[in-house]
Scaffold this motif. Structure first.
Motif, PDB file in Angstrom:
ATOM      1  N   LEU A 286      -1.781  -3.125 -10.493  1.00  0.00           N
ATOM      2  CA  LEU A 286      -1.895  -2.666  -9.112  1.00  0.00           C
ATOM      3  C   LEU A 286      -1.471  -1.215  -8.925  1.00  0.00           C
ATOM      4  O   LEU A 286      -2.110  -0.476  -8.185  1.00  0.00           O
ATOM      5  CB  LEU A 286      -1.019  -3.543  -8.200  1.00  0.00           C
ATOM      6  CG  LEU A 286      -1.740  -4.648  -7.432  1.00  0.00           C
ATOM      7  CD1 LEU A 286      -2.300  -5.681  -8.386  1.00  0.00           C
ATOM      8  CD2 LEU A 286      -0.794  -5.288  -6.431  1.00  0.00           C
ATOM      9  N   PHE A 287      -0.383  -0.822  -9.593  1.00  0.00           N
ATOM     10  CA  PHE A 287       0.226   0.459  -9.236  1.00  0.00           C
ATOM     11  C   PHE A 287      -0.044   1.581 -10.240  1.00  0.00           C
ATOM     12  O   PHE A 287      -0.156   2.733  -9.846  1.00  0.00           O
ATOM     13  CB  PHE A 287       1.740   0.276  -9.058  1.00  0.00           C
ATOM     14  CG  PHE A 287       2.099  -0.716  -7.990  1.00  0.00           C
ATOM     15  CD1 PHE A 287       1.559  -0.597  -6.713  1.00  0.00           C
ATOM     16  CD2 PHE A 287       2.935  -1.793  -8.257  1.00  0.00           C
ATOM     17  CE1 PHE A 287       1.867  -1.518  -5.721  1.00  0.00           C
ATOM     18  CE2 PHE A 287       3.248  -2.717  -7.264  1.00  0.00           C
ATOM     19  CZ  PHE A 287       2.706  -2.581  -6.002  1.00  0.00           C
TER      20      PHE A 287
ATOM     21  N   ARG B 114       1.222   6.553  -6.896  1.00  0.00           N
ATOM     22  CA  ARG B 114       0.086   7.443  -7.170  1.00  0.00           C
ATOM     23  C   ARG B 114       0.520   8.907  -7.050  1.00  0.00           C
ATOM     24  O   ARG B 114       0.152   9.742  -7.869  1.00  0.00           O
ATOM     25  CB  ARG B 114      -1.061   7.123  -6.206  1.00  0.00           C
ATOM     26  CG  ARG B 114      -2.371   7.759  -6.589  1.00  0.00           C
ATOM     27  CD  ARG B 114      -3.570   7.099  -5.909  1.00  0.00           C
ATOM     28  NE  ARG B 114      -3.460   7.129  -4.460  1.00  0.00           N
ATOM     29  CZ  ARG B 114      -3.476   6.061  -3.671  1.00  0.00           C
ATOM     30  NH1 ARG B 114      -3.599   4.851  -4.195  1.00  0.00           N
ATOM     31  NH2 ARG B 114      -3.375   6.181  -2.371  1.00  0.00           N
TER      32      ARG B 114
ATOM     33  N   ASP C 247       0.828  -1.214   0.000  1.00  0.00           N
ATOM     34  CA  ASP C 247       0.000   0.000   0.000  1.00  0.00           C
ATOM     35  C   ASP C 247       0.859   1.260   0.000  1.00  0.00           C
ATOM     36  O   ASP C 247       0.500   2.273  -0.601  1.00  0.00           O
ATOM     37  CB  ASP C 247      -0.937  -0.003   1.223  1.00  0.00           C
ATOM     38  CG  ASP C 247      -1.972  -1.103   1.129  1.00  0.00           C
ATOM     39  OD1 ASP C 247      -2.257  -1.559   0.001  1.00  0.00           O
ATOM     40  OD2 ASP C 247      -2.504  -1.526   2.179  1.00  0.00           O
TER      41      ASP C 247
ATOM     42  N   HIS D 193       3.873   1.502  -1.356  1.00  0.00           N
ATOM     43  CA  HIS D 193       4.397   1.654  -2.714  1.00  0.00           C
ATOM     44  C   HIS D 193       3.310   2.204  -3.643  1.00  0.00           C
ATOM     45  O   HIS D 193       3.559   3.101  -4.456  1.00  0.00           O
ATOM     46  CB  HIS D 193       4.924   0.324  -3.239  1.00  0.00           C
ATOM     47  CG  HIS D 193       5.601   0.436  -4.573  1.00  0.00           C
ATOM     48  ND1 HIS D 193       6.758   1.145  -4.759  1.00  0.00           N
ATOM     49  CD2 HIS D 193       5.254  -0.034  -5.807  1.00  0.00           C
ATOM     50  CE1 HIS D 193       7.114   1.090  -6.031  1.00  0.00           C
ATOM     51  NE2 HIS D 193       6.211   0.379  -6.690  1.00  0.00           N
ATOM     52  N   ALA D 194       2.092   1.665  -3.510  1.00  0.00           N
ATOM     53  CA  ALA D 194       0.980   2.135  -4.359  1.00  0.00           C
ATOM     54  C   ALA D 194       0.754   3.629  -4.151  1.00  0.00           C
ATOM     55  O   ALA D 194       0.546   4.381  -5.099  1.00  0.00           O
ATOM     56  CB  ALA D 194      -0.284   1.336  -4.054  1.00  0.00           C
ATOM     57  N   ARG D 195       0.803   4.056  -2.877  1.00  0.00           N
ATOM     58  CA  ARG D 195       0.621   5.488  -2.582  1.00  0.00           C
ATOM     59  C   ARG D 195       1.723   6.324  -3.218  1.00  0.00           C
ATOM     60  O   ARG D 195       1.475   7.381  -3.775  1.00  0.00           O
ATOM     61  CB  ARG D 195       0.644   5.710  -1.056  1.00  0.00           C
ATOM     62  CG  ARG D 195      -0.719   5.809  -0.408  1.00  0.00           C
ATOM     63  CD  ARG D 195      -0.638   6.394   0.999  1.00  0.00           C
ATOM     64  NE  ARG D 195       0.304   5.680   1.865  1.00  0.00           N
ATOM     65  CZ  ARG D 195      -0.002   4.563   2.525  1.00  0.00           C
ATOM     66  NH1 ARG D 195      -1.196   4.021   2.413  1.00  0.00           N
ATOM     67  NH2 ARG D 195       0.902   3.981   3.288  1.00  0.00           N
TER      68      ARG D 195
ATOM     69  N   SER E 274       1.959  -5.802 -11.672  1.00  0.00           N
ATOM     70  CA  SER E 274       2.455  -4.536 -11.132  1.00  0.00           C
ATOM     71  C   SER E 274       1.770  -3.360 -11.818  1.00  0.00           C
ATOM     72  O   SER E 274       1.381  -2.383 -11.175  1.00  0.00           O
ATOM     73  CB  SER E 274       3.971  -4.430 -11.340  1.00  0.00           C
ATOM     74  OG  SER E 274       4.629  -5.499 -10.691  1.00  0.00           O
TER      75      SER E 274
END
Lengths: 403, 403
Positions: free
Chosen positions: B316-317, B15, B8, B10-12, B313
């Motif tokens: 997700l990202f 983003r 989460d 890494h996703a943030r 990846s």
């Protein structure tokens, strides 16, 4: 005017007229152009996936038997006799009692049957020796050739709509192109002496041609392609020229708007009725006037001139066939409570435009008029009022279809 | 290897790196190219809809006062002084006590305030007189100019994804083009000396480049456009040339695959780490190695070389940001019962590939290996196993996301 044909009967007839389009010719397209297309046949992978035995981790390729007793307390030292990257070439066979440094994806040499991940090893400062601190069974961290897919097996089935993951698998199989179904080729012809191209200056009595734009976009949104477009004034010979041009351009389906009602200048009716086409009335509002026929062997569906009628007629009668051929799902349909009371004409199926409200009701937008093209644009669903219903109260459940 | 970053987190971070892409430049596109684009501002109609007062039915334009008493038993006879089609021109004003034959869509003349549908009339054989058999109130069957939309009002709001009905309304408003947001321009660069173009003959140790095909298609499916693609062997200078070419081609986002793990030939790492990029490990399987950075001012997201890792990846990202910018909804996510028991590595979020079974369970397909590109193609959803879960039984509920 004659009898009004029931909506469902007309829908069935149009569907049967378009059924022949379902038997699609095929074409080969490069992978980069294949997104969203439909596979015409099962796709066989000419190679195994993965194509050769390779390392699943960065580490050391070994014979499992050579490291059978290895542990953190009692590591096994092996001479490092080489290094293998993921790169072209065939590695030398591994000599028993040695190790080869190996990168993820690199070919595992003959003789080696396990990869010990780098975190379970300790390399000598000069790299000449590695201490293996954990035993690995034969096969561990080795991806066998064909373990994902055997050579000659189907990597993709027939009839699927190609998403990125399918194209990736085809690419991994060494395929540069795929056999897909051709898209349906459609011609869009607007009729009406009052029509001008959107953006042109309007003289008195002229209006922009919204139907051409609407049908071109709707055809594409339904997964088909537009092969010919035209806008003709109310002149039978001009219309004939454009329908001929559509057929000559390879159109497999001709969509017209306007020229099919009871007035004095009904150019589509005048041209196609003598050819045996049906031009009549369907028990719906809007969209009563409808036409179906075959022009030089090509199915022709005639919609009314009112832009709302044309858009709803396409959605009801033509989009289902085109979407099914293109592998697209039908729009969501749902029963929702009405936000307000409505009335409807007996004997006709009324298609109201509406919006889904935040509290989950269906609220009519803009009234029943077939000219309310801005109201349609502001809607996100259709509200279907059955033929036998003349009034509904707020809260009554109605069938809705997402736009 | 360093600490693994939480998924989460890494996703943030990705983003936030892509947030600047959300402020889109705009461009004018013709209506026929605008399907699926996003309006950059509210769209004002320069004309009223409809543009002029016109007939809703085929019939006779009259003064309502002249037919006030008409009924089937006591019809009112009026001289027919002309005929109006939907065609260019300004009609003469209607003289009191007369009628004009009028077609649907034709301009209603000044002086007339109602249209009597043809079915409520009876024409003399010579057409010179019409008997009106039903009274009509002022305004009936007349569409007033602006009754759908006033001139200068917004026909479309800002920020909507353009569907056929929106384009139809813009066309009806006399607009030839729309101001839309530019699509995000993306470069896709595959790295790895083992890679060849799909379809090329494979030498030993070579594999087809599936990541390039997968990312190009995934970028398009997420509503963005591809501006540059390249495949480079493990050579930092070649990679630099391609990243420069991507920036020079106007790419706003660079996606790479391969070259970011712990091996000896990690070309992306070698190039971007000295520039301040982060190259590390995320607590997920597959897809542990990840990279984020900025290359000559352009965000760069580095994915691992395994094709399954790269595809997941991206999903997700990167896909969430690109889809939101393009006005596309997120994929459906749902909690489903597992079809069979599974195990998972503690401390990592495992993303299994699976299929929705006919009885509504989620069945894993093909195991956890990141090389199982054919198994991913055969899947239709992802099964998300949380970091702290090491085993689940058949029937346990899991989060799934549609592919």
């Amino acid at each position: 005017m004659g009898e009004r044909v029931a909506v469902d009967e007309h829908a069935r007839f149009v569907r049967s007229l378009l059924a022949s389009l379902g038997a699609r010719p095929t074409e080969r397209v490069p992978l980069d152009d294949a997104l969203g297309r439909i596979t015409a046949s099962p796709v066989e992978s000419p190679i195994p996936l993965p194509p050769f035995r390779n390392a699943q981790m960065d580490g050391f390729a070994v014979r499992a038997a050579d490291v059978a007793g290895a542990s953190a307390e009692s590591s096994v030292a092996l001479p490092v006799v080489g290094e293998l990257a993921a790169a072209p070439g065939t590695p030398e066979p591994l000599i028993a009692g040695t190790a080869v440094r190996i990168m993820t994806g690199a070919p595992v040499p003959d003789g080696a049957d396990a990869v010990v991940p780098v975190e379970d090893t300790e390399s000598a400062r000069d790299g000449a020796t590695v201490r293996i601190r954990r035993s690995r069974a034969a096969g561990e961290y080795v991806r066998e050739a064909g373990s994902d897919l055997a050579a000659g097996a189907d990597v993709l089935p027939a009839g699927i709509r190609l998403e990125p993951r399918h194209l990736a698998a085809a690419a991994a199989s060494g395929l540069a192109e795929l056999l897909v179904r051709e898209r349906v080729r459609v011609a869009v012809v607007s009729t009406g002496s009052e029509l001008v191209a959107p953006g042109e200056r309007l003289a008195p009595g002229e209006i922009p041609d919204a139907n051409g734009v609407a049908l071109v976009a709707a055809v594409r949104a339904a997964g088909a392609v537009v092969r010919h477009t035209a806008r003709v004034r109310d002149d039978v010979e001009r219309l004939r020229v454009e329908l001929d041009a559509a057929v000559d351009a390879g159109a497999e389906l001709i969509l017209t708007s306007g020229g099919i009602s009871q007035g004095a200048y009904e150019v589509v009716r005048e041209l196609i009725e003598p050819l045996g086409a049906w031009v009549g009335s369907v028990a719906m509002q809007p969209g009563g006037p409808q036409a179906t026929g075959v022009y030089r062997g090509v199915p022709l569906i005639g919609f009314p001139g009112n832009p709302v009628s044309t858009q709803l007629s396409f959605a009801l009668f033509v989009a289902p066939s085109l979407r099914a051929i293109a592998g697209l799902p039908p729009p969501r349909s749902e029963r929702l409570p009405l936000a307000e009371a409505i009335t409807s004409i007996p004997g006709r199926r009324q298609i109201l435009r509406g919006r889904r409200t935040p509290d989950g009701t269906a609220a009519p937008v803009g009234g029943p008029g077939s000219h309310l093209v801005a109201a349609l644009a502001a809607s996100d669903l259709l509200i279907v009022v059955p033929e036998y219903v003349t009034s509904l109260d707020a809260g009554d459940l109605v069938d809705t279809v997402d736009l």
